[in-house]
Design a protein around this motif. Sequence first.
Motif, short mmCIF file in Angstrom:
data_model
loop_
_atom_site.label_atom_id
_atom_site.label_comp_id
_atom_site.label_asym_id
_atom_site.label_seq_id
_atom_site.Cartn_x
_atom_site.Cartn_y
_atom_site.Cartn_z
N UNK A 71 -63.68 26.91 51.53
CA UNK A 71 -64.61 26.89 52.66
C UNK A 71 -65.72 27.93 52.49
N UNK A 72 -65.35 29.14 52.05
CA UNK A 72 -66.36 30.20 51.89
C UNK A 72 -67.39 29.81 50.83
N UNK A 73 -66.89 29.18 49.78
CA UNK A 73 -67.80 28.72 48.72
C UNK A 73 -68.82 27.75 49.30
N UNK A 74 -68.34 26.82 50.10
CA UNK A 74 -69.23 25.81 50.69
C UNK A 74 -70.30 26.46 51.58
N UNK A 75 -69.87 27.42 52.41
CA UNK A 75 -70.84 28.06 53.32
C UNK A 75 -71.84 28.88 52.52
N UNK A 76 -71.33 29.61 51.53
CA UNK A 76 -72.19 30.49 50.72
C UNK A 76 -73.29 29.69 50.02
#
Lengths: 281, 258
Positions: free
Chosen positions: B194-199
């Motif tokens: 999820x963090x990868x996607x937001x970043x």
Amino acid sequence: MTSDASASTPKNSQQPGGLKPTIFWRIAEDIPANLKWALTAISIVVPLGIWWGVSSLGIVNPKFLPSPMTVGQAALDLHADGFLVQDTLMSCFRVGVGFFLAALISAPIGVAMGTFTSIRSLLEPIIGIVRYMPAPAFIPLLLIYLGVEEPPKIALIFIGTVFFNVLMIMDAVKFIPQELLETTYTLGGQRHQVLFQVITPYVIPNILDAFRVNMAASWNLVVVAELIAADEGLGKRISLAQQFFRTDDIFACLIVLGLIGFCIDLLFRWLLRISCPWAID
Amino acid sequence: MHLEVSHLYKHFSTRQGQLLVLKDINLHVETGEFVCAVGASGSGKTTLLRMVAGLDTPTSGKITVDGQPVIGPGADRGMVFQSYSLYPWMTVAKNVGFGLKLQGMAMPLRAQRVAEYLDVVGLSQFANAYPRELSGGMKQRVAIARALASQPKVLLMDEPFGALDVQTKETMQQFLLDLWRRTGTSILMITHDVEEAIFLSQRIYVLTARPGSVQREVFVDLPSERTYTIKRQPLFQGYRDEIMDLLRETSRLGVVVE
Ligand SMILES: Nc1ncnc2c1ncn2[C@@H]1O[C@H](COP(=O)(O)OP(=O)(O)OP(=O)(O)O)[C@@H](O)[C@H]1O
Ligand SMILES: [Mg+2]
């Protein structure tokens, strides 16, 4: 209860259940180079020593088991008479031509069968049956069809190796990662490009390896063919030696056969190393 | 460029019977956008991307690129697999240039394009190395350069950094973000991080657990120039909590249904 506890302590200082270090019994790991060379030397020297020991003890009739020296002398004599070189070249010629033709046919068919399910369905059943027919059983037919000169011997080697080459190459193609082919499509590759520029280079090391393994079969067959009908060749030399009870000549020819096979094996390994350095670990 | 997926369904026939994997997927990617799809394992993310690439056929529904229906794989949709899938017998430069070679680009121009993209991914010194001599992160950069060299309309990526360690992953995310800003390539990326996607992305499609369908479209309103420090900002953490809650909710629903 305290006595129980002390009894369950492991006797040696090893961690319980831990893997103990070893040198000789390493699985799929390298062993020290000097140990490797020592074992290689033992593998040759010990059988030679046993042979020499048994033959020099005099417990076996030297007519049946000639000593290594006698065999060496027999090889030198065969060489001096010109037989050794001539026979070796003749056998090599037959194997060379028969195997070359088999390789020439089997590589494209094997690759095609591995690549296209349609071609595999077309050819696999018939090849699956024919390859279980022992090649020497074809000798009488080949003699009737092709005479007694070189063609039947070359044909025998061809028949005896072509099907195994095809099946081994076909299997190698199946192991190509699907994603490598799919990547090629997403880069705009057409099917013929996938076949010739991805599948073919990928399986070349496996093709060479299949040839290396099946080469042994063609040496079996050349000797079988020469035992039956030939004027020269190492198989012929062995069958002549049998008629004259020259076990030393038979031993000499067997050792020459072994050495030739070994050299061909090394040749294929070398070929693989220089043509496909990417495939060697 | 306009990629559109509408009313896409996919089911597989298995021994247990029909398995519905994707249910009524609707999404789109516009020129220069970086879009991610996140979902739990087994929600059909890979299946979705493969169908956009043309490597699999939908059961029903439509996929179009610039109005043209997708009927098979093609160089207009570059693909980067998680497993790198480099050609082991080719050097780095040959790998990067292979797509151009397949499309018939002649040599001087091809070499120039290869040099350009090797520079883009920072691997110019490794042009003559073989894939097995590279680290995982470097291999993935080669795969990205290879896909980009054909100048596809859209770059499809299936968990490209899934096999990398945390530090390398972070470096690669930053690298990909910079590369995207420099080249302006449209990207559709699949991930379960999820963090990868937001970043990385400007928009995120959150998928439900199996059968996968779009549960929510999240617009990431962060500056396009980002560094990893942004992950500590409350806005970023707000997005993360929102998406994590959605994923948690659907997986719980999934358990009840099954
Ligand atoms: N060729 C196939 N035949 C049958 N079932 C398949 C096939 N491909 C995928 N599936 C099934 O479809 C479902 C979704 O698979 P998919 O690989 O698309 O999931 P994913 O979201 O990419 O998962 P992950 O995050 O683990 O990669 C899985 O349950 C899988 O078993
Ligand atoms: Mg997946």
